[in-house]
Design a protein around this motif. Structure first.
Motif, short mmCIF file in Angstrom:
data_model
loop_
_atom_site.label_atom_id
_atom_site.label_comp_id
_atom_site.label_asym_id
_atom_site.label_seq_id
_atom_site.Cartn_x
_atom_site.Cartn_y
_atom_site.Cartn_z
N ASP A 1 0.69 -0.69 0.05
CA ASP A 1 -0.08 0.33 -0.13
C ASP A 1 0.67 1.16 0.12
OD1 ASP A 1 -1.68 2.13 0.75
OD2 ASP A 1 -3.05 1.12 1.70
N GLU A 2 0.70 2.52 -0.98
CA GLU A 2 1.63 3.39 -1.15
C GLU A 2 1.02 4.40 -0.28
OE1 GLU A 2 5.07 3.02 -2.53
OE2 GLU A 2 4.06 0.86 -2.38
N PHE A 3 -0.52 4.48 0.36
CA PHE A 3 -0.95 5.74 0.75
C PHE A 3 -1.49 6.75 -0.24
CE2 PHE A 3 0.74 2.71 4.02
CZ PHE A 3 -0.58 2.17 3.94
N ASP A 4 -1.52 6.57 -1.82
CA ASP A 4 -1.16 7.19 -2.64
C ASP A 4 -2.57 8.05 -2.93
OD1 ASP A 4 -1.44 5.53 -4.58
OD2 ASP A 4 0.04 5.78 -5.35
N ILE B 1 -7.91 5.62 3.37
CA ILE B 1 -7.76 4.67 3.40
C ILE B 1 -8.49 3.45 2.91
CG2 ILE B 1 -7.29 3.22 5.45
CD1 ILE B 1 -7.06 5.22 6.78
N ASP B 2 -7.40 2.38 2.46
CA ASP B 2 -8.16 1.53 0.84
C ASP B 2 -8.63 0.44 2.84
OD1 ASP B 2 -8.65 -0.88 -0.02
OD2 ASP B 2 -7.79 -0.93 -1.77
N VAL C 1 -5.60 9.31 4.41
CA VAL C 1 -4.26 9.40 4.30
C VAL C 1 -3.79 10.69 3.65
CG1 VAL C 1 -3.84 8.79 2.01
CG2 VAL C 1 -4.96 7.79 3.22
N ASP C 2 -3.37 11.46 3.76
CA ASP C 2 -3.12 13.41 3.53
C ASP C 2 -1.36 13.28 2.20
OD1 ASP C 2 -3.51 15.61 3.39
OD2 ASP C 2 -5.02 16.06 4.64
N LEU D 1 -0.38 7.75 4.63
CA LEU D 1 -1.50 7.09 6.21
C LEU D 1 -0.68 7.88 7.34
CD1 LEU D 1 -3.47 5.80 8.09
CD2 LEU D 1 -2.05 3.79 7.87
N ILE D 2 -1.47 9.05 8.03
CA ILE D 2 -1.08 9.59 9.55
C ILE D 2 -1.84 9.03 9.94
CG2 ILE D 2 -0.63 11.75 9.72
CD1 ILE D 2 -0.76 12.90 6.75
N ILE D 3 -1.57 8.59 11.25
CA ILE D 3 -2.59 8.17 12.85
C ILE D 3 -1.54 8.68 13.27
CG2 ILE D 3 -2.28 6.34 14.34
CD1 ILE D 3 -1.56 4.71 11.84
N THR D 4 -2.70 9.29 13.50
CA THR D 4 -2.42 10.33 14.89
C THR D 4 -3.10 10.74 16.27
OG1 THR D 4 -3.01 12.50 13.46
CG2 THR D 4 -3.34 12.91 15.50
#
Length: 462
Positions: free
Chosen positions: A43-46, A50-51, A88-89, A97-100
């Motif tokens: 997963d390239e997160f592009d 989120i898939d 995803v941003d 992928l941004i997990i906050t």
């Protein structure tokens, strides 16, 4: 249980094959494939989101997954599916992928935990994850795996591979670890670490890798090996398939807890996750699962918990005792040294790591008509403090023994009488864990080895 394992194993590989179709993979000319490997999942997160065909969320505080509140580690965060916690941003010129992890109030934190459970699993090969990590006291990001059989065999018998863990107060240092049940049904682990000499892991992206063969587990940062684990005969957990996990936790026994120095929000940025297989690799059959072999601790006799309960006190109903921890969980036994009845219950803590034991009622019960929790302990002088915790399905609260006076009894026991009002915020109408003792400490605040006898536990009005 063995039949279930045999039935599901082929399904796992079918799912893997579907998830790894050519249509799901990034074009090969965009991905640097390590020599001798082929790309099987990534997963390239592009794609801006989120898939859902690649990731699923675990949510809540862990109790929905059979764990004690706090995900078994006394963590503070609630995991959500909110895009405030996972999205995803763009991070500069990187689509990630941004997990906050967010703080909403005092001891009120949210974050996210994404897994490939039921969607993709692997057994041997290589994992590369390019990520930039958060930091701060009490922040705990992780890139890891659990065995696909987690639903039928308790941790750590399912096996855990920590490709990367960071303790936020040590932002220059990451850990690679494995956890399993050894040949004596005790918790086995092996851990190594890697330290940066320059800017910390929050300043730039790094590639965290696992190379997994039937013989070894090798941990790397930016292709530099820093830890290798030989897979021994009692480590069959690592001959079975695992799924991937990405999360950012807040607090826990290992990282400690946020303080005034911890800034929020804190995010882990994941540029990509890539899984490779060795070209031409002939995957051996996994070993048949033996539940008893992979179960941590003891096979306790039914009703052993009753030896700690005051004779004639029936308001707890059917109750069991559960030992749990990260290597510091106690061995449970009985002793003829008792002050109520013929036997007391023994918790033999090994020290050196976090752990405890708790009583679990068959059904939540209303104990709000009582004013005090009373119990007797026999403990060594080296035990200076321990946490006593009570829980309901929606609340939990704890006190520490060091803050309470005790009354001397016979046979070396002392009695504690704790006002239930001291367990702040606890729902006594739906109490399901009426007693737990965690993490005996010595006077220096270190986990201490201690044999603790418990007896005459009951609730009363005073």
């Amino acid at each position: 249980m063995k039949r279930i394992f045999k039935i599901w194993l082929p399904v796992i590989f079918v799912i893997t094959a579907i998830s790894c179709s050519e249509n799901d993979l990034e074009p090969a000319d965009k991905i640097e494939v390590p020599e001798g490997y082929v790309l099987v999942w990534n997963d390239e997160f592009d794609n801006g989101q989120i898939d859902p065909l690649k990731w699923t969320f675990e949510t809540g505080d862990g109790t929905d997954y059979g764990l004690p509140r706090g995900w078994g580690n006394n963590e503070l965060q609630i995991y959500t599916t909110s895009d405030e916690n996972a999205r995803v941003d763009m991070d500069g010129d990187v689509s990630a992928l941004i997990i906050t992890a967010l703080k909403h109030g005092e001891n009120d934190f949210t974050s996210a935990k994404l897994t490939t459970n039921g969607l993709f699993s692997m057994r041997f090969g290589r994992v590369d994850v390019r990520a930039k990590l958060p930091k701060g006291q009490g922040i705990w990001p992780a890139i890891w795996t659990l065995g696909d059989n987690r639903s039928i065999v308790d941790w750590p018998g399912c096996g855990e591979i920590d490709i990367m863990e960071l303790l936020g107060h040590e932002p220059n240092k990451i850990y690679g670890s494995v956890h399993y049940v050894d040949g004596e049904n005790r918790k086995g682990e092996s851990q190594g670490y890697y330290e940066l000499t320059g800017p910390d892991f929050s300043e730039a992206y790094h590639i965290f890798s696992l190379v997994w063969t039937p013989e070894t587990l090798t941990f790397m940062v930016n292709d530099v090996k820093y830890h290798e684990v030989a897979i021994e005969d009692d480590m069959k957990e690592f001959l079975r398939s695992h799924y991937l996990i990405l999360n950012v936790a807040v607090g826990g026994y290992w990282p400690g807890y946020p303080d005034e120095s911890t800034a929020f929000p804190q995010s882990m940025y994941v540029d990509y996750v890539r899984v490779f297989e060795k070209e031409g690799f002939d995957t051996p059959e996994p070993p048949v699962l033996d539940i008893e072999e992979e179960t941590l601790g003891q096979n306790l006799e039914p009703g052993i918990a009753q030896h700690a309960i005051k004779e004639g006190f029936d308001d707890l109903g059917n109750i069991e005792v559960i030992s749990y921890g990260g290597g510091g969980e106690p061995y449970i036994d009985t002793s003829e040294n008792a002050i109520d009845g013929e036997l007391s219950l023994v918790f033999d803590f090994p020290g050196g790591a976090w752990g405890g034991a708790y009583f679990q009622m068959e059904q939540p019960r209303n104990l709000s008509n009582y004013s005090h929790l009373v119990f007797a302990l026999k403990k060594p002088e080296s035990l200076a403090d321990a946490e006593i915790k009570l829980e309901s399905p929606s609340t939990q609260s704890a006190i520490f023994l060091i803050n309470y006076e005790s009354t001397e009894l016979s046979n070396g026991f002392v009695e504690y009488s704790i006002p239930l009002s001291d367990f702040h915020g606890l729902d006594l109408i739906q109490l399901d864990i009426p007693f737990a003792i965690w993490n005996p400490f010595d006077a220096s605040g270190d986990f201490v080895a201690a044999t603790v006898l418990i007896d005459n536990l009951h609730f009363t009005n005073r």
